[in-house]
Design a protein around this motif. Structure first.
Motif, PDB file in Angstrom:
ATOM      1  N   GLU A 116       3.455  13.158  -4.656  1.00 32.25           N
ATOM      2  CA  GLU A 116       2.496  12.140  -5.099  1.00 32.25           C
ATOM      3  C   GLU A 116       3.177  10.787  -4.960  1.00 32.25           C
ATOM      4  OE1 GLU A 116       0.161   9.624  -8.082  1.00 32.25           O
ATOM      5  OE2 GLU A 116       2.310   9.899  -7.878  1.00 32.25           O
ATOM      6  N   LYS A 117       2.392   9.805  -4.539  1.00 29.25           N
ATOM      7  CA  LYS A 117       2.934   8.453  -4.398  1.00 29.25           C
ATOM      8  C   LYS A 117       1.806   7.485  -4.740  1.00 29.25           C
ATOM      9  CE  LYS A 117       5.332   8.216  -0.515  1.00 29.25           C
ATOM     10  NZ  LYS A 117       5.125   8.017   0.931  1.00 29.25           N
ATOM     11  N   SER A 118       2.032   6.570  -5.666  1.00 28.28           N
ATOM     12  CA  SER A 118       0.948   5.644  -6.029  1.00 28.28           C
ATOM     13  C   SER A 118       1.531   4.347  -6.574  1.00 28.28           C
ATOM     14  CB  SER A 118       0.044   6.281  -7.090  1.00 28.28           C
ATOM     15  OG  SER A 118       0.821   6.737  -8.171  1.00 28.28           O
ATOM     16  N   SER A 169       7.685  13.685  -0.908  1.00 28.54           N
ATOM     17  CA  SER A 169       6.915  13.288  -2.099  1.00 28.54           C
ATOM     18  C   SER A 169       5.731  14.234  -2.261  1.00 28.54           C
ATOM     19  CB  SER A 169       6.399  11.859  -1.937  1.00 28.54           C
ATOM     20  OG  SER A 169       5.542  11.778  -0.828  1.00 28.54           O
ATOM     21  N   ASN A 196       0.872  -1.170   0.000  1.00 28.92           N
ATOM     22  CA  ASN A 196       0.000   0.000   0.000  1.00 28.92           C
ATOM     23  C   ASN A 196       0.914   1.227   0.000  1.00 28.92           C
ATOM     24  OD1 ASN A 196      -1.582   2.154   0.862  1.00 28.92           O
ATOM     25  ND2 ASN A 196      -2.920   0.799   2.058  1.00 28.92           N
ATOM     26  N   PRO A 197       0.682   2.203  -0.884  1.00 26.69           N
ATOM     27  CA  PRO A 197       1.599   3.354  -0.940  1.00 26.69           C
ATOM     28  C   PRO A 197       1.736   4.052   0.415  1.00 26.69           C
ATOM     29  CG  PRO A 197      -0.211   3.624  -2.529  1.00 26.69           C
ATOM     30  CD  PRO A 197      -0.389   2.286  -1.884  1.00 26.69           C
ATOM     31  N   ASP A 198       0.653   4.036   1.216  1.00 29.47           N
ATOM     32  CA  ASP A 198       0.721   4.718   2.520  1.00 29.47           C
ATOM     33  C   ASP A 198       1.678   4.014   3.490  1.00 29.47           C
ATOM     34  OD1 ASP A 198      -1.126   6.459   1.557  1.00 29.47           O
ATOM     35  OD2 ASP A 198      -2.840   5.351   2.391  1.00 29.47           O
ATOM     36  N   ASP A 199       1.960   2.739   3.218  1.00 30.68           N
ATOM     37  CA  ASP A 199       2.892   2.017   4.100  1.00 30.68           C
ATOM     38  C   ASP A 199       4.355   2.325   3.744  1.00 30.68           C
ATOM     39  OD1 ASP A 199       0.711   0.922   5.274  1.00 30.68           O
ATOM     40  OD2 ASP A 199       0.774  -0.925   4.084  1.00 30.68           O
ATOM     41  N   TRP A 200       4.556   2.983   2.618  1.00 31.95           N
ATOM     42  CA  TRP A 200       5.914   3.357   2.219  1.00 31.95           C
ATOM     43  C   TRP A 200       6.151   4.816   2.640  1.00 31.95           C
ATOM     44  CZ3 TRP A 200       9.990   0.829  -0.200  1.00 31.95           C
ATOM     45  CH2 TRP A 200       9.730  -0.462  -0.671  1.00 31.95           C
ATOM     46  N   THR A 201       6.949   5.016   3.701  1.00 31.33           N
ATOM     47  CA  THR A 201       7.302   6.398   4.042  1.00 31.33           C
ATOM     48  C   THR A 201       8.235   6.900   2.949  1.00 31.33           C
ATOM     49  OG1 THR A 201       9.258   5.703   5.241  1.00 31.33           O
ATOM     50  CG2 THR A 201       7.212   5.937   6.528  1.00 31.33           C
ATOM     51  N   ASP A 202       8.374   8.226   2.855  1.00 29.93           N
ATOM     52  CA  ASP A 202       9.285   8.763   1.849  1.00 29.93           C
ATOM     53  C   ASP A 202      10.696   8.228   2.068  1.00 29.93           C
ATOM     54  OD1 ASP A 202       7.142  10.103   0.894  1.00 29.93           O
ATOM     55  OD2 ASP A 202       7.833  12.123   1.416  1.00 29.93           O
TER      56      ASP A 202
END
Ligand code: RFL
Ligand code: PHB
Length: 398
Positions: free
Chosen positions: A261-263, A259, A229-235
């Motif tokens: 945008e992250k997707s 970031s 999930n993109p939200d689980d990847w911190t910058d």
């Protein structure tokens, strides 16, 4: 309401088609399910073939692209800690242009608005009727009101999840698909790109791509699990992983930042045949999908628009339906080659979960062959900059 062509979908293929038809005096109405802001918020393609640029010129929308796009004469391919360059200019005489899909779409919206183009946003329940007759029509609701447009032709430019493809009966339609067992996690940041050209990199930890939009806007991707999930990847987790997948000289130099945008995008190869049923024609992602590795998605959408607008133009100017009858055959001849290239380039650069030691040796040998063999580099460069648009049958409009 009546028009000559109803275009379903206000993404890049629908807008470009509508603008080119306008240039040739053919009326169209574009139906878009979302708002303009929503369409413009999607961060997608970044690399344009010369054929795409030529179409934007023909559509009279190339001013900003010409002044703000960046010509790239080559790209770097990295394998573990080494990299080599494929020189597009040397092998093909043609560069590619780095100019974001968001900007292409913005330019097309502006042009359609400036030339009085009719675009209806927030359309629901779009349905195509009687496409297998000479008098099709399209119904939809907007602001709770049902509407109907009678038309000569329908262009299905409504992307992979649209309704146009589903309108073609299953007895006629055949679909070909390959789903890849990973995705791409993309990050956009207001930082200078790590290198002046794109870097496609394969490491033991998986694929990474360093791309850009301009001198202060970078686009990076890493191969990820489909369950991520993109939200689980911190910058910082993203930047750390990226640095571990590109050669040290670039990892040392990369400028990181927050970031914007992250997707995650899944990777898929998909083609539907035929791309034409009666008076309905499919264009772009509505008919085919490629994994993004070869940067071919938007570019194949544009080649469909090339064939379709010329076929419709021929119909209205001469009364001949030869072009529209051979649209699917002509478009698919080029699509399958772009599918092959995207599949090959994706297979070359990703780690696959079921790869055996033998498969890894083959992948390494293939990269080494590309690194050392001019003919292999030329073949790669020809495909990357875009194969020529040509008609399977000789045609009047080229
Ligand atoms: P789009 O862009 O999906 O637009 C379709 C539009 O139709 C609307 N729609 C409907 N409207 C009315 N009624 C309905 N029932 C509708 N259903 C849908 C949608 O709201 C939408 O506005 O398709 P189009 O125009 O065919 O354009 C295709 C391209 O967007 C796509 O191929 C590329 O973005 C693919 N792609 C890339 N292509 C390249 O050529 N070079 C690249 O560098 C590149 N990078 C990428 C990419 C795609 C990516 N993702 C996210 C899939 C990178 C990524 C990460
Ligand atoms: C991008 O900049 O978004 C991009 C560039 C090249 C690709 C895919 C995506 O192959």
């Amino acid at each position: 309401m009546r028009t000559q062509v109803v275009v379903i979908g206000g993404g890049p293929s629908g807008l470009l088609l509508s603008q080119l038809l306008h240039v040739h005096g053919i009326d169209s109405v574009v139906l878009e399910r979302k708002t303009k802001d929503y369409v413009l918020s999607r961060i997608r393609a970044g690399v344009l073939e010369q054929g795409f640029v030529n179409l934007m010129e023909q559509a009279g929308v190339a001013n900003r692209l010409r002044s703000e796009g960046f010509k790239h004469d080559g790209t770097l391919i990295a394998f573990e800690d080494e990299s080599f360059r494929i020189d597009f200019r040397e092998h093909t005489g043609t560069p590619v242009l780095v100019y974001g899909q968001t900007e292409v779409t913005r330019d097309l919206y502006e042009a359609r608005e400036a030339t009085g183009g009719k675009i209806i946003f927030n359309t629901d329940d779009v349905a195509i009727h009687d496409a297998d007759t000479d008098t099709p029509c399209v119904t939809f609701t907007v602001d709770g009101q049902q509407q109907r447009i009678d038309t000569d032709f329908v262009a299905g430019c409504d992307g992979f999840h649209g309704i146009s493809r589903q309108t073609i009966p299953l007895s006629v339609r055949r679909e070909y698909e390959k789903v890849y067992p990973f995705g791409w996690l993309g990050l956009l940041s207001e930082t200078p790109p790590v290198h002046e050209e794109l870097i496609y990199s394969l490491s033991r930890r998986g694929f990474a791509l360093c791309s850009m939009r301009n001198e202060n806007l970078s686009r990076y991707y890493i191969q990820c699990s489909l369950s991520d999930n993109p939200d689980d990847w911190t910058d910082s987790a993203f930047w750390n992983e990226l640095k571990r997948r590109i050669p040290q000289e670039f990892a040392d130099r990369i400028v990181t930042g927050p970031s914007i945008e992250k997707s995650i995008a899944p990777l898929r190869s998909f083609v539907t045949e035929p791309m034409h049923w009666g008076r309905l024609f499919l264009c772009g992602d509505a008919a085919h999908i490629v994994p993004p590795t070869g940067a071919k998605g938007l570019n194949t959408a544009a080649s469909d628009v090339h064939y379709l607008h010329n076929a419709l133009r021929e119909f209205y100017e001469t009364g001949s339906s030869e072009g529209i009858d051979s649209y699917s055959q002509n478009a698919l001849a080029r699509i399958w080659k772009a599918e092959r290239f995207s599949w090959w380039f994706s297979s070359l650069l990703h780690r696959f979960p079921d790869q055996s030691d033998f498969d890894l040796k083959m992948q390494r040998a293939e990269i080494d062959f590309l690194r050392t063999n001019k003919a292999a580099q030329k073949a790669m460069a020809e495909n990357y900059v875009g194969l020529p648009y040509c008609w399977v049958e000789p045609r009047r409009y080229r």
